[in-house]
Design a protein around this motif. Structure first.
Motif, short mmCIF file in Angstrom:
data_model
loop_
_atom_site.label_atom_id
_atom_site.label_comp_id
_atom_site.label_asym_id
_atom_site.label_seq_id
_atom_site.Cartn_x
_atom_site.Cartn_y
_atom_site.Cartn_z
N ARG A 65 0.84 -1.21 0.00
CA ARG A 65 0.00 0.00 0.00
C ARG A 65 0.87 1.26 0.00
NH1 ARG A 65 -5.23 -1.00 -1.69
NH2 ARG A 65 -6.24 -2.54 -0.38
N SER A 66 2.03 1.18 0.65
CA SER A 66 2.93 2.35 0.69
C SER A 66 3.50 2.61 -0.69
CB SER A 66 4.08 2.11 1.68
OG SER A 66 3.60 1.93 2.98
N GLU A 67 3.95 1.57 -1.36
CA GLU A 67 4.52 1.77 -2.70
C GLU A 67 3.47 2.30 -3.66
OE1 GLU A 67 7.43 -0.57 -4.58
OE2 GLU A 67 8.08 -1.58 -2.76
N LEU A 68 2.25 1.79 -3.54
CA LEU A 68 1.18 2.28 -4.44
C LEU A 68 0.91 3.76 -4.19
CD1 LEU A 68 -1.26 -0.78 -4.37
CD2 LEU A 68 0.15 -0.01 -6.30
N MET A 69 0.96 4.16 -2.93
CA MET A 69 0.67 5.56 -2.63
C MET A 69 1.78 6.49 -3.14
SD MET A 69 -0.73 7.00 0.99
CE MET A 69 -2.50 7.10 0.81
N TRP A 70 3.00 6.08 -2.96
CA TRP A 70 4.13 6.87 -3.46
C TRP A 70 4.09 6.92 -4.99
CZ3 TRP A 70 7.03 10.62 -3.80
CH2 TRP A 70 8.38 10.63 -4.16
N ALA A 71 3.80 5.76 -5.60
CA ALA A 71 3.72 5.70 -7.07
C ALA A 71 2.61 6.61 -7.59
CB ALA A 71 3.48 4.26 -7.52
N SER A 72 1.48 6.62 -6.87
CA SER A 72 0.36 7.48 -7.28
C SER A 72 0.82 8.94 -7.37
CB SER A 72 -0.77 7.33 -6.25
OG SER A 72 -1.65 8.44 -6.28
N SER A 73 1.53 9.38 -6.34
CA SER A 73 1.95 10.79 -6.31
C SER A 73 2.98 11.08 -7.39
CB SER A 73 2.55 11.12 -4.94
OG SER A 73 1.60 10.93 -3.93
N LEU A 74 3.92 10.15 -7.58
CA LEU A 74 4.97 10.40 -8.57
C LEU A 74 4.44 10.41 -10.00
CD1 LEU A 74 8.03 8.20 -7.51
CD2 LEU A 74 7.95 10.68 -7.72
N ALA A 75 3.43 9.57 -10.26
CA ALA A 75 3.09 9.27 -11.65
C ALA A 75 2.38 10.40 -12.38
CB ALA A 75 2.24 8.01 -11.72
N CYS A 76 1.66 11.25 -11.62
CA CYS A 76 0.85 12.24 -12.35
C CYS A 76 1.35 13.67 -12.16
CB CYS A 76 -0.62 12.13 -11.93
SG CYS A 76 -1.77 12.75 -13.15
N ASN A 77 2.52 13.79 -11.56
CA ASN A 77 2.98 15.12 -11.20
C ASN A 77 3.86 15.77 -12.28
OD1 ASN A 77 5.81 15.90 -10.17
ND2 ASN A 77 4.49 16.85 -8.65
N GLY A 78 4.14 15.02 -13.33
CA GLY A 78 4.93 15.57 -14.43
C GLY A 78 6.41 15.29 -14.30
N ILE A 79 6.85 14.92 -13.11
CA ILE A 79 8.29 14.78 -12.86
C ILE A 79 8.92 13.65 -13.68
CG2 ILE A 79 8.18 13.21 -10.85
CD1 ILE A 79 10.28 15.12 -9.54
#
Ligand code: NZQ
Ligand code: ZN
Length: 386
Positions: free
Chosen positions: A238-252
């Motif tokens: 669940r932690s990896e999914l949450m971090w991935a969620s934030s990283l994936a749509c932020n443009g970075i």
């Protein structure tokens, strides 16, 4: 690489129990709070009660019942409440729909006219109330980006509202809040995160840095979605999914890449606009068909790289067979996690395909896709999904 500017002004508080920072992050902006939430999942989990406990000395007004695929009608209600009660800060607790609705409310509160004007013309957003979020579903990345997606049932439109003013000021990311997410929404969330990466990855110009970021995020989401489905309270998953969620749509993950028109998102928003389906499910149905349709001599190497590096296909000289095997494996993954993989499975036929394609082309520059697309191409992809 292409030139870029980049800034993410969102303070992130990640980890179990981080909700305790709430008084600090809220009171920085004021004590008159609009709490925005959905159909009640935050009450079942005790988050609602905890918010009231932590903010006992604030004046809290509430907008509840925000719908999945949030409606402009909720945005209008929330913006009006902000004006009526001199709200100083908005607190959104929920999934992407709640966060998106709160973003649009934040902008609508500072705008004199109908908030739908802002969705139709994002340049009208000149200011917004500060927004803090408590995320409960890993999927959209709304907790760490500057976008919102709002639906208008009267016009069958689901459109993005994007502005630098809409980054949350702070986001509290406690993975344990996502243990209660249903299997269906967990799978849909994983598909959404992966799609955010695909939209940035399948371009003609990228870099080793960005490709590595993208590939590892997709690998992580595939592994951890399955783990979370098997064991919903798997903390690491669940932690990896949450971090991935934030990283994936932020443009970075795509800074300096050639631009992408986010083809599957443009088409999926048409499906949701007409049929109110779950966003991640629509994306999963579209993605393998989009990939297959986009295969040609200019793009095949990119799809073959994806197949080898992410889908573990054994490389060989026949790039088309490698690329197709990668797409087949991705399709099988979606089926394995329980996604209905045909539009007819989610109650959609071809009745509105022409109108959807026309609208998608109007609102997204699909001629800039890895394989440039026109209206007929969009209809063909949709027909492949039936
Ligand atoms: O309403 P509640 O009761 O909270 O229940 C929700 C809802 O029914 C439930 N849920 C959320 N957290 C839960 C939970 N149930 C149990 N336990 C929890 N911890 O899940 C259901 C779906 O929630 P929703 O917020 O709709 O899901 P998601 O986060 O996938 O958001 C989808 C929306 O975001 C937009 C989509 O188009 C769609 O409208 N997107 C937003 C983006 C952005 N802001 O950058 C980008 C994305 O591409 C996407 O378009
Ligand atoms: Zn998405």
């Amino acid at each position: 690489m292409q030139a870029y500017n980049f800034c993410t002004p969102t303070a992130v508080y990640f980890g179990k129990g981080k909700i305790n920072v709430l008084p600090e992050v809220i009171k920085k902006h004021g004590t008159r709070v609009l709490l925005v939430y959905g159909g009640g999942s935050i009450k079942k989990q005790g988050i609602y009660q905890k918010i009231h406990e932590l903010l006992a000395d604030c004046q809290i007004y509430e907008l509840q019942g925000v719908e999945p695929n949030p409606r402009i009608t909720s945005v209008r209600d929330g913006a009006q409440m902000c004006k009526d009660h001199n709200i100083e800060v908005i607190l959104a607790a929920g999934g992407g729909s709640v966060l998106d609705c709160a973003k649009a409310i934040a902008a609508g509160a500072k705008y004199d006219g109908d908030p739908w004007d802002l969705v139709l013309d994002n340049s009208l957003v000149k200011d917004a109330l500060p927004l803090c979020t408590i995320l409960t579903l890993s999927a959209t990345g709304s907790e760490f980006d500057w976008g919102a997606v709002i639906s208008n049932l009267e016009t069958n439109e689901k459109l993005a509202l994007i502005s630098d003013h809409l980054f949350p000021a702070a986001s509290i990311l406690d993975p344990s809040y996502t243990y209660s997410v249903s299997a269906y929404q967990t799978a849909a969330g994983g598909c959404d995160i992966m799609s955010h990466i695909f939209e940035q990855y399948f371009v003609l110009g990228s870099s080793i840095v960005n490709d590595g970021l993208c590939e590892s995020i997709v690998r992580s989401v595939m592994i951890n979605t399955k783990k979370a489905l098997e064991k919903p309270d798997d903390e690491q998953a669940r932690s990896e999914l949450m971090w991935a969620s934030s990283l994936a749509c932020n443009g970075i993950c795509s800074l300096g890449n050639t631009p992408s028109p986010w083809v599957c998102h443009a088409i999926e928003h048409e499906l949701s606009g007409y049929y109110d389906i779950t966003h991640g499910i629509g994306l999963a149905i579209l993605t393998p068909r989009f990939m297959r349709y986009s295969l040609n001599d200019s793009t095949v190497k990119r799809f073959a790289n994806f197949a080898v590096r992410v889908m573990d296909v054994t490389p060989n000289d026949d790039l088309y067979s490698v690329a197709n095997e990668g797409i087949d494996r991705l399709f099988a993954f979606y089926e394995e996690i329980g996604v209905p993989m045909h539009l007819k499975d989610v109650g959609i036929d071809d009745k509105h395909f022409e109108a959807m394609a026309e609208h998608a082309i109007k609102f997204a520059p699909l001629d800039m896709a890895i394989r440039p697309l026109d209206k007929d191409d969009v209809v063909a992809i949709l027909k492949d999904c039936l």
